[in-house]
Structures are given as structure tokens and as C-alpha cells.
Motif scaffolding. Sequence first.
Motif, PDB file in Angstrom:
ATOM      1  N   ARG A 181      32.854  29.990  35.885  1.00 43.70           N
ATOM      2  CA  ARG A 181      32.226  30.916  34.946  1.00 43.70           C
ATOM      3  C   ARG A 181      32.113  32.328  35.524  1.00 43.70           C
ATOM      4  O   ARG A 181      32.358  33.300  34.853  1.00 43.70           O
ATOM      5  N   SER A 182      31.725  32.433  36.779  1.00 37.69           N
ATOM      6  CA  SER A 182      31.581  33.769  37.363  1.00 37.69           C
ATOM      7  C   SER A 182      32.460  33.882  38.598  1.00 37.69           C
ATOM      8  O   SER A 182      32.872  32.887  39.197  1.00 37.69           O
ATOM      9  N   THR A 200      38.579  33.200  35.736  1.00 40.01           N
ATOM     10  CA  THR A 200      37.298  33.267  35.055  1.00 40.01           C
ATOM     11  C   THR A 200      37.617  33.811  33.656  1.00 40.01           C
ATOM     12  O   THR A 200      38.776  33.988  33.325  1.00 40.01           O
ATOM     13  N   ASN A 210      31.595  36.292  41.050  1.00 45.06           N
ATOM     14  CA  ASN A 210      30.815  37.076  41.996  1.00 45.06           C
ATOM     15  C   ASN A 210      30.328  36.197  43.166  1.00 45.06           C
ATOM     16  O   ASN A 210      29.160  35.884  43.267  1.00 45.06           O
TER      17      ASN A 210
END
Length: 349
Positions: free
Chosen positions: A205-206, A224, A208
Motif C-alpha cells: 500500500r505504501s 504501489t 515510505n
Amino acid sequence: MLALTVTPRVPKSIRLVEVSEPLKENGPVLVKTLSVGICGTDFEIVDGKYGEAPPHQRHLILGHEAIGEILEAPSKSPLSPGDLVTGIVRHPDPVPCSNCEVGEWDMCQNGLYTEHGIKGRDGFCSERYRCTPDLLIPVSPKLRRVGALVETTSVLAKAWEHIERIGSRARWKPSKVLITGAGPVGMMAALLGVQRGLEVHVYNRSSNSPKPELVQSLGAYFHTGSLQDICPDADIVIECTGVGQMVFDVMKMVALNGIVCLAGVSSRGRKLEIDFQSLNRTLVLDNNVIFGSVNANRRHYKFAVEALLKADIEWLERVITRRLPISQWQAAFDERPLGDIKTVLDFLL
Ligand SMILES: [Zn+2]
């Protein structure tokens, strides 16, 4: 000795306490715990949603992902003091059922099995524990710092074994794998996929976090954004998030004759509206198989140790994003830092 315990089904009952030495009746092999990994199941137990104490005991010692060093072993056993081992989580049921009888306790039919740190059996998050030799797996000294990953890898070794067995129903030459979720389960699924020479795509999903770099350094692709666009024709999907919408989406996306392995445990209660008729039509017309997979038996633990030995140890060290001394156990169960993959508690007292 010190142990991390909970009172099962009582939220926030986790404590680091003095407990008595492990009972001799638990087995002739005495193991000194080196490190214990923390996973989603531990969080559920700590939140009071899951877990069962051993019979006639109020507390359960936590921990089912551990590497330890043998302190005592019977002279006739293949294990010796100084050897490193991982304890197999599940013990066969006492009846035993037809699967437990032949060592396939990961497929137990009657649910009467016990599991270290989870169901009716103390875990490994104590300074020492005792076990029988047949439920300990030797681990190479090369894996000393990353041995807490053996258990997670064993679950994926089973998943891959079953995917390949299902695939052998016809002539099948898979090339692309999609893995949803880049936590420890997704990372180990990707490692085993790459080791099989497959083109591995990991969706998260992310981005980072260290996850993209870790996936790419395996030689796999990190994605993503929109799931639909990234790998619409995967021969194999390993779903590791347990998120309802994601589970539904990957079932629709898999290629002709494709296999979807569900390896993520969903939390209960979230309702999702789905067009089941159209999903069923796709699954039938495409010869798709959707199956769930959990746990592992002795064979899978051996495969896991072999796979980790073939991997880059420095990469495995980076999958362990946090190491905490056991004295700082509380930090492991507080809000997880952004980008955390695997937290390990070290027993270097
Ligand atoms: Zn059984």
C-alpha cells in the motif's frame, strides 16, 4: 528465569516476570533463548483476542519465532550442547488424527494440536525452555542473528510446496508471481519466489519504508498505487495482507490455470459487498484454484533453513528492522514505527 507472559483473553496483561525453570516433563533438551521475533499473532494475543494457557495454568509464555542455543541434550540425541535450534511451533494432537500421525500436523484434522506461545503450550520468550529433540530444527551458526526468521519462512515454504503440488495437476510452467503485502510474510514469499527463478512482483500500500529497496535488491519488482495495473496475469498470487478487498481483487486478477494462495489472516467483522456470481464464473472458466495455507511441519522448517542459508545474510538482517533487548519489550508492543518489518527481542542478559 525471566519470561514474557500474558493472561490469555485479558488485554494488556503482558508482563516480563520471574517464572520457575522449565519443567523436565517438557523434554530432555534444554535450550537457551537467543532472540524471539514478534508477529501479528503476538499482537492479537496481547490484545486479548486470541491465545490459550497450558492446562491448569493461568499464564501463557509468549513467543513462537525463536532461535536458541542448546544447553543440555541426551547423549543419544542428534543434538549437542552449543548447537543452534528453532522450536517447531505446533505439536501433534494426542489422538492423533490421520495427519498428525504421519507428521503432517500443519494439516491437523481435529484441532486438538497445541502451539508454543499460542495454544495450550508455553512459548519461547523466556530465558530457557525445554523440548523433545523431534520438535527442534538444527540451524546453522551462520543464521545466528537472523534465526528468528526461520518460523515465518517455514510457513511460506509450506505455501510454496502446496502451490507446486496443485500446479502439478496439469502441465504448468509458471513465470509470474504477485505477492500482496511487503511485511515479513510477503518478504519471505518473495525470497522463495526469486529462488525458484520466477519473476516476482510485490505490491504494498505504501512505499515510505525500506520495503521497496529490500524487494528490488532481491531482484523483484516493487509496486504501489493501483493493484489492477501492475501484474494482471500472474500465474501465482500469494496474498499476505488478509485485507478483504485485496483478497477479492487478486482472485479476479490471476491468469488462466492460476493459483491464489491466501496466507494473510483477516481480522473479523468487516463486511464487503462482492459480485460472487461473476467471481465464480471467472474461477470456473479459468481453472483457478484459491486455497488457504497456515503453519508448517518439520519438512517445511528444514526447507526454510535451507532457503535462508541460500539467501544474502545481510539482506535478512535488513528485514529485521528493529532489535530490542528483552528489557525493552514494551517498545515492541507500542505503536509500530513507520516502515517496521520485523521486530526481534534479544535475550542477551
Ligand atoms: Zn491432528
